[in-house]
Write an enzyme that holds these catalytic residues in place. Structure first.
Site, short mmCIF file in Angstrom:
data_model
loop_
_atom_site.label_atom_id
_atom_site.label_comp_id
_atom_site.label_asym_id
_atom_site.label_seq_id
_atom_site.Cartn_x
_atom_site.Cartn_y
_atom_site.Cartn_z
N ASP A 89 0.86 -1.19 0.00
CA ASP A 89 0.00 0.00 0.00
C ASP A 89 0.89 1.24 0.00
OD1 ASP A 89 -1.86 2.10 0.65
OD2 ASP A 89 -3.20 0.61 1.49
N ASP A 94 -3.28 -3.14 -2.13
CA ASP A 94 -4.12 -2.00 -2.45
C ASP A 94 -4.04 -1.72 -3.96
OD1 ASP A 94 -5.69 0.46 -1.56
OD2 ASP A 94 -4.07 1.36 -2.73
N ASP A 124 9.70 -43.61 19.82
CA ASP A 124 9.98 -45.03 20.02
C ASP A 124 9.25 -45.53 21.27
OD1 ASP A 124 11.99 -47.29 19.08
OD2 ASP A 124 12.00 -47.29 21.27
N ILE A 125 8.58 -46.67 21.13
CA ILE A 125 7.87 -47.25 22.27
C ILE A 125 8.90 -47.80 23.26
CG2 ILE A 125 6.23 -49.03 23.01
CD1 ILE A 125 4.97 -48.86 20.24
N ASN A 172 6.60 -57.76 23.97
CA ASN A 172 6.52 -58.94 23.13
C ASN A 172 6.85 -60.21 23.90
OD1 ASN A 172 5.67 -57.91 20.65
ND2 ASN A 172 7.73 -57.37 20.01
N ASP A 225 1.62 -56.52 18.25
CA ASP A 225 1.02 -55.94 17.04
C ASP A 225 -0.19 -55.08 17.39
OD1 ASP A 225 2.91 -57.14 15.48
OD2 ASP A 225 1.60 -58.75 14.73
N GLU A 230 9.17 -50.53 16.16
CA GLU A 230 8.34 -49.78 17.10
C GLU A 230 8.66 -48.29 17.03
OE1 GLU A 230 11.82 -51.39 19.64
OE2 GLU A 230 10.64 -52.03 17.91
#
Length: 465
Positions: A9, A53, A330-331, A338, A347, A373
Site C-alpha cells: 500500500d 491496495d 519409540d515405544i 513382546n 502388534d 516400534e
C-alpha cells in the site's frame, strides 16, 4: 492460525493501521510501499497471504497480481485486493487478475480477519495437495491428468423460487456449469438429499434470524452429502455484522446482493476449482498409491513415503523461510511387551499407538511408521517451543491411558520417548538445511531420542545445535 502477511500500500497511514490490527491477531506483518518492495520481500521469503491496495496505481498492482499467479512458486499465495472500487467493473478486474477476494475501504476489521482465516485454510489445503503430488512424482506414481472438464453443478438454496431463476441467468454464459435449485424455510430444515459442487446459499432475507442462517451453514458442513462442497453465501450489502461469523462457520466465500454476473461467476469458478483440488487431495489418500506407501499393520505411511515427503516439506520450508520439526518416537521396552504378552499383543499395541498418534496430529503433519516400534512425525511451521509442547502432548497421549489387548482385554501400560530436531532458520536447536539434509534431520532426532531414553524414558529431548 497466524501467518506471514505482506501489505502492499502506498499510503503510510493505511500500512500502519493495518499492521497494528494484524499484529494484534498474532500475524507476522511485512509492510511495503510499492510492488517493487513487495517483490524484494517475496524473493527473501514467501508470505502466506498478500493484502494488495489497487487504488493508487491499479495497473501496476493488477500486473503484480497476475505475475504472482503465473509463477509456480507464488501461485498459491492468496491475494486480497483492497480499494474504493467505485465501478463494479473494478472488482471484476481485480478478480480476473487473480485476487482471491476484493474488499472495499474502509476495511471492517472483523470481516478482514475472517477472510484471512478462510483464505489461509484454503491455502493450507492447496499446499498439502501440491506437496502430495510432488511426493507422488518423486515415487514415480504421478499420472498425466486428462484435459476434459466434466462440468460442475451449482445448487441454489433459497426459500424463494426466483432466486433459482436469477442464478440460472447469471450462470447462463457458463457452458460447463449447471444450476439446480432446492428450497428451505425457517425452522423446517433442508431436504434429505442434496448434491452439488457449489452450494449458493440465499442469505438475503433480513427477516431470517441470524441464528437460523448460522444453523443452516453448520448443518451443511456436518452432513455427509454436503460437507465437502464449496459454499458461497449471498448477503445484503448492509448485513456486515454477520459476514465474519458466516465465514467462520464454514462458508468459503461471500458475495453481496446485486453483484454483477461476472463477479459471481469468477468467485464461483475459483471455489469450484478449490473444491476439486480438495477432492483430489482426498483421492490421493484413497488411491492405489496407498498400498505401496502404507504400513500394512498400522495403516500409517511407511518409510518409502515418509522420506521423500519429508524432503519436500523441508524444501517448502526453506523457500518460505520457515522451520519444520522432525520427531522420532519409540515405544519404551517394546521387546519386554513382546516377551511377556506375545507378538500378537505387540502388534495390537502398535496398531493402537498408531491410532492415538493419528488422532492427535493435523492433516498437514507427516506421520509414519519407519521401523519396528519407531514412528516419525514432521510438523511444518514449527519452532523449538511449539515442537517440545507437541512432543510432550504425544507422550501424554500414549502414557495417559492403558492399552487393552487380547481376548481378555488385558491392560498394558505403554510409554514412548521422543527425540526432536528442527530445520533452520531459528534459534537452537538448529540443523542447517542443505542438499540431502533430510537424513541429517532424522539422524539428529534419532540422537535426541537416545538422550530421551537415557534420561529415564517417557520423555522428550531436543537435539543440540
Amino acid at each position: 492460525m497466524p501467518g506471514d502477511i505482506l501489505i502492499v500500500d502506498s499510503v503510510a497511514t493505511n500500512r500502519i493501521v493495518l499492521k497494528v490490527k494484524l499484529m494484534a491477531a498474532q500475524h507476522r506483518v511485512h509492510p511495503c510501499e510499492n510492488t517493487a518492495m513487495a517483490r524484494a520481500e517475496i524473493e527473501k521469503a514467501l508470505p502466506d497471504l498478500i493484502i494488495l491496495d489497487v487504488t493508487t496505481d491499479s495497473t501496476a498492482a493488477l500486473a503484480f497480481c497476475r505475475t504472482l499467479k503465473q509463477r509456480p512458486e507464488t501461485t498459491l499465495i492468496p491475494v486480497i485486493a483492497t480499494g474504493s472500487f467505485p465501478d463494479p467493473g473494478d472488482r471484476v478486474r481485480a478478480l480476473e487478475a487473480g485476487a482471491e477476494d476484493v474488499l472495499a475501504r474502509p476495511l471492517n476489521d472483523q470481516i478482514l480477519q475472517a477472510r484471512i482465516r478462510s483464505l489461509l485454510r484454503a491455502r493450507d489445503a492447496n499446499l498439502e495437495l501440491r506437496l502430495r503430488e510432488d511426493t507422488r512424482r518423486a515415487l514415480g506414481f504421478a499420472e498425466t491428468q486428462a484435459g476434459f472438464d466434466r462440468g460442475a453443478t451449482v445448487l441454489a438454496l433459497s426459500p424463494e423460487p426466483r432466486f433459482l431463476r436469477c442464478a440460472e441467468r447469471k450462470f447462463s454464459s457458463c457452458r460447463n456449469i449447471k444450476v439446480r435449485g432446492a428450497g428451505f424455510s425457517t425452522g423446517t430444515g433442508l431436504p434429505d438429499r442434496l448434491s452439488g459442487d457449489l452450494l449458493l446459499v440465499d442469505g438475503r432475507d433480513k427477516a431470517m434470524p441470524e441464528a437460523e442462517l448460522y444453523r443452516l451453514l453448520s448443518e451443511l458442513r456436518s452432513r455427509t452429502d454436503t460437507r465437502n462442497a464449496a459454499i458461497l453465501v449471498v448477503l445484503p450489502e448492509d448485513r456486515t455484522t454477520i459476514q465474519a461469523m458466516v465465514l467462520d462457520l464454514g462458508a468459503n466465500d461471500l458475495v453481496m446482493e446485486g453483484a454483477s454476473a461476472q463477479e459471481l461467476v469468477l468467485r464461483a469458478s475459483g471455489l469450484i476449482a478449490d473444491k476439486r483440488r480438495n477432492d483430489a487431495l482426498r483421492d490421493t489418500v484413497q488411491s492405489g498409491l496407498r498400498a505401496a506407501v502404507t504400513d500394512p499393520l498400522t495403516g500409517l505411511f511407511n518409510r518409502r513415503y515418509a522420506l521423500p515427503h519429508l524432503e519436500n516439506m523441508a524444501d517448502r520450508a526453506a523457500e518460505a523461510n520457515h522451520q519444520i520439526a522432525v520427531m522420532v518416537l519409540d515405544i519404551d521396552h517394546f521387546k519386554a511387551i513382546n516377551d511377556s504378552y506375545g507378538h500378537a499383543a505387540g502388534d495390537e499395541i502398535l496398531q493402537q499407538v498408531a491410532g492415538r498418534l493419528r488422532d492427535n496430529v493435523r492433516a498437514v503433519d507427516l506421520l509414519a511408521r519407519i521401523g519396528g516400534e519407531e514412528f516419525l512425525v514432521a510438523i511444518p511451521q514449527s519452532d523449538a517451543d511449539h515442537a517440545r509442547q507437541a512432543a510432550e502432548r504425544l507422550c501424554r497421549v500414549i502414557s495417559g491411558a492403558p492399552f487393552y489387548v487380547g481376548g481378555d482385554a488385558h491392560a498394558i501400560r505403554v510409554t514412548m520417548s521422543i527425540g526432536v530436531s528442527l530445520s533452520g532458520p531459528g534459534p537452537a536447536p538448529v540443523i542447517t538445511r542443505a542438499t540431502g539434509a533430510t537424513g541429517e534431520l532424522v539422524r539428529a532426532a534419532d540422537l535426541a531420542l537416545y538422550a530421551a531414553k537415557g534420561s529415564g524414558r517417557n520423555t522428550v529431548s531436543l537435539s543440540a545445535a
